[in-house]
Design a protein around this motif. Structure first.
Motif, short mmCIF file in Angstrom:
data_model
loop_
_atom_site.label_atom_id
_atom_site.label_comp_id
_atom_site.label_asym_id
_atom_site.label_seq_id
_atom_site.Cartn_x
_atom_site.Cartn_y
_atom_site.Cartn_z
N GLY A 4 57.62 26.61 22.07
CA GLY A 4 57.41 25.52 21.38
C GLY A 4 55.63 25.08 21.71
N ARG A 5 55.23 26.77 22.68
CA ARG A 5 54.11 26.28 23.76
C ARG A 5 53.03 27.45 22.91
NH1 ARG A 5 54.60 26.28 29.34
NH2 ARG A 5 52.72 25.36 29.53
N THR A 6 51.41 26.72 22.63
CA THR A 6 50.68 28.31 22.18
C THR A 6 50.23 28.56 23.13
OG1 THR A 6 51.32 26.77 19.72
CG2 THR A 6 49.37 29.09 20.46
N PHE A 7 49.94 29.91 23.32
CA PHE A 7 48.65 30.54 24.89
C PHE A 7 47.86 31.82 23.81
CE2 PHE A 7 52.86 28.90 26.84
CZ PHE A 7 52.19 28.89 27.39
N LEU A 8 46.38 31.29 24.37
CA LEU A 8 45.59 31.95 24.10
C LEU A 8 45.09 33.32 24.59
CD1 LEU A 8 42.95 33.32 21.87
CD2 LEU A 8 41.80 31.30 23.14
N PRO A 9 45.93 34.80 24.78
CA PRO A 9 44.89 35.59 25.53
C PRO A 9 43.86 35.41 25.74
CG PRO A 9 46.43 36.78 24.26
CD PRO A 9 46.41 35.08 23.61
N PHE A 10 43.35 35.69 27.06
CA PHE A 10 41.34 35.83 26.83
C PHE A 10 40.99 35.64 28.56
CE2 PHE A 10 38.53 32.86 29.81
CZ PHE A 10 38.09 32.05 29.18
N ALA A 11 40.59 36.68 28.04
CA ALA A 11 39.31 37.86 28.93
C ALA A 11 38.34 37.66 29.95
CB ALA A 11 40.00 39.23 28.85
N VAL A 12 37.87 37.37 30.74
CA VAL A 12 36.44 37.34 30.93
C VAL A 12 36.28 38.12 32.05
CG1 VAL A 12 36.81 36.11 32.54
CG2 VAL A 12 34.63 36.04 32.18
N GLN A 13 34.87 38.77 31.58
CA GLN A 13 34.34 39.90 32.63
C GLN A 13 32.90 39.67 33.57
OE1 GLN A 13 35.56 44.22 32.24
NE2 GLN A 13 33.50 44.88 31.64
N ILE A 14 32.69 39.75 34.42
CA ILE A 14 31.48 39.12 34.97
C ILE A 14 31.04 39.89 35.80
CG2 ILE A 14 32.62 37.90 36.54
CD1 ILE A 14 28.93 36.92 34.87
N HIS A 15 29.80 40.07 36.52
CA HIS A 15 28.78 41.02 37.28
C HIS A 15 29.96 40.03 38.76
CE1 HIS A 15 26.73 43.73 39.93
NE2 HIS A 15 25.77 43.77 38.92
N HIS A 16 29.63 40.58 39.76
CA HIS A 16 30.55 40.21 41.24
C HIS A 16 29.77 39.90 42.04
CE1 HIS A 16 33.12 39.29 44.07
NE2 HIS A 16 33.80 40.34 43.85
N ALA A 17 28.03 39.06 41.51
CA ALA A 17 26.76 39.25 41.96
C ALA A 17 26.43 38.19 41.33
CB ALA A 17 25.74 40.33 42.03
N SER A 18 27.28 38.00 39.97
CA SER A 18 26.62 36.62 39.68
C SER A 18 27.66 35.25 40.21
CB SER A 18 27.04 36.81 37.82
OG SER A 18 25.97 37.30 37.26
N ALA A 19 29.66 36.25 39.99
CA ALA A 19 29.77 35.04 40.67
C ALA A 19 31.30 35.82 41.16
CB ALA A 19 30.90 34.61 38.40
N ASP A 20 32.15 34.90 42.02
CA ASP A 20 33.40 35.26 42.97
C ASP A 20 34.15 34.51 42.14
OD1 ASP A 20 32.06 36.33 45.00
OD2 ASP A 20 31.92 34.51 45.61
N GLY A 21 35.06 35.23 42.39
CA GLY A 21 37.03 34.61 41.80
C GLY A 21 36.98 33.39 41.63
N PHE A 22 36.57 32.72 42.82
CA PHE A 22 36.86 30.73 42.74
C PHE A 22 35.30 30.41 41.62
CE2 PHE A 22 34.02 27.83 43.52
CZ PHE A 22 34.74 26.37 43.88
N HIS A 23 34.78 30.91 41.31
CA HIS A 23 33.89 30.74 40.21
C HIS A 23 34.68 31.23 38.53
CE1 HIS A 23 31.13 31.75 43.68
NE2 HIS A 23 31.21 30.04 43.09
N THR A 24 35.83 32.01 38.44
CA THR A 24 35.49 32.30 36.84
C THR A 24 36.94 31.32 37.07
OG1 THR A 24 34.56 34.69 37.32
CG2 THR A 24 36.80 34.32 36.00
#
Length: 226
Positions: A187-207
């Motif tokens: 009964g719930r709807t989910f959206l597959p969502f992928a993000v790719q980022i330079h590690h110099a820009s952001a760490d896992g916390f930020h993503t």
């Protein structure tokens, strides 16, 4: 064909390296261990999908705006380099997104200027998408803004993982997003969502924070008809 974006090009704001907490991390992932990383999750979008069913607003522009809204909250997802190679951030970034031409089975890449007002952004994005629906060129607007980031939709398939193998990707600091086909479960709807980022820009916390804030937007979609 859609016309080029009329928004003026802003100037990147150099980062004060003496006070920047991520200076060492940036140097490490920029020069010593240059790398990008990708994260794929399922975002719950049950309330968002329900709101759109009773609205005249369209799904793809709404998805793009939600991503752009969260991206523009955080400098780590607006990163670039100055002409002399120093880290900087754009004051604002605009979404570039793909449009599928089913007759040719090709994609065009277009952009719409980000607007914090969803209604205004939606109006512009719908027009851009309509104009590019039959495009025969990959870049019918004549190019994409330097202060942009990428969104792609793959509505024909759900996925649990998605990565891009970018030649020279360690010089690409803007985030890249991919959206999949909705998944219905219990009964719930989910959206597959992928993000790719330079590690110099952001760490896992930020993503992870970006993902959490995006899911909050989808959980309270009062903005859809605001």
């Amino acid at each position: 064909m859609p016309t080029p974006m009329p928004t003026p090009m802003p100037t990147p704001i150099p980062i004060d390296l003496d006070t920047w907490p991520r200076r060492e991390s940036f140097d490490h992932y920029r020069h010593r261990v240059p790398c990008t990383y990708a994260m794929t999750v399922e975002l719950e979008v049950t309330a968002f999908v329900a709101a759109l069913r009773t609205s005249t607003r369209k799904t793809y522009p709404a998805q793009i705006w939600a991503i752009a809204n969260v991206v523009n909250r955080h400098p780590e997802f607006r990163m670039t380099l100055t002409d002399d190679g120093a880290p900087a951030t754009w004051p604002v970034v605009h979404p570039a997104f793909t449009v599928f031409n089913p007759e040719r089975e090709t994609f065009a890449a277009v952009s719409a200027p980000y607007d914090a007002d969803f209604a205004r952004f939606h109006e512009t994005a719908v027009e851009v998408l309509a104009d590019a629906a039959a495009a025969t060129e990959m870049f019918p607007q004549g190019g994409l803004p330097a202060n942009g980031f990428d969104v792609s939709s793959i509505p024909w398939a759900s996925f649990t993982g998605f990565t891009l193998q970018i030649d020279g990707g360690t010089n690409h600091f803007a985030p890249i997003f991919a959206l999949g086909r909705y998944v219905e479960r219990d009964g719930r709807t989910f959206l597959p969502f992928a993000v790719q980022i330079h590690h110099a820009s952001a760490d896992g916390f930020h993503t992870a924070r970006l993902i959490g804030e995006l899911e909050q937007l989808f959980a309270d979609p009062s903005w859809v008809d605001a």
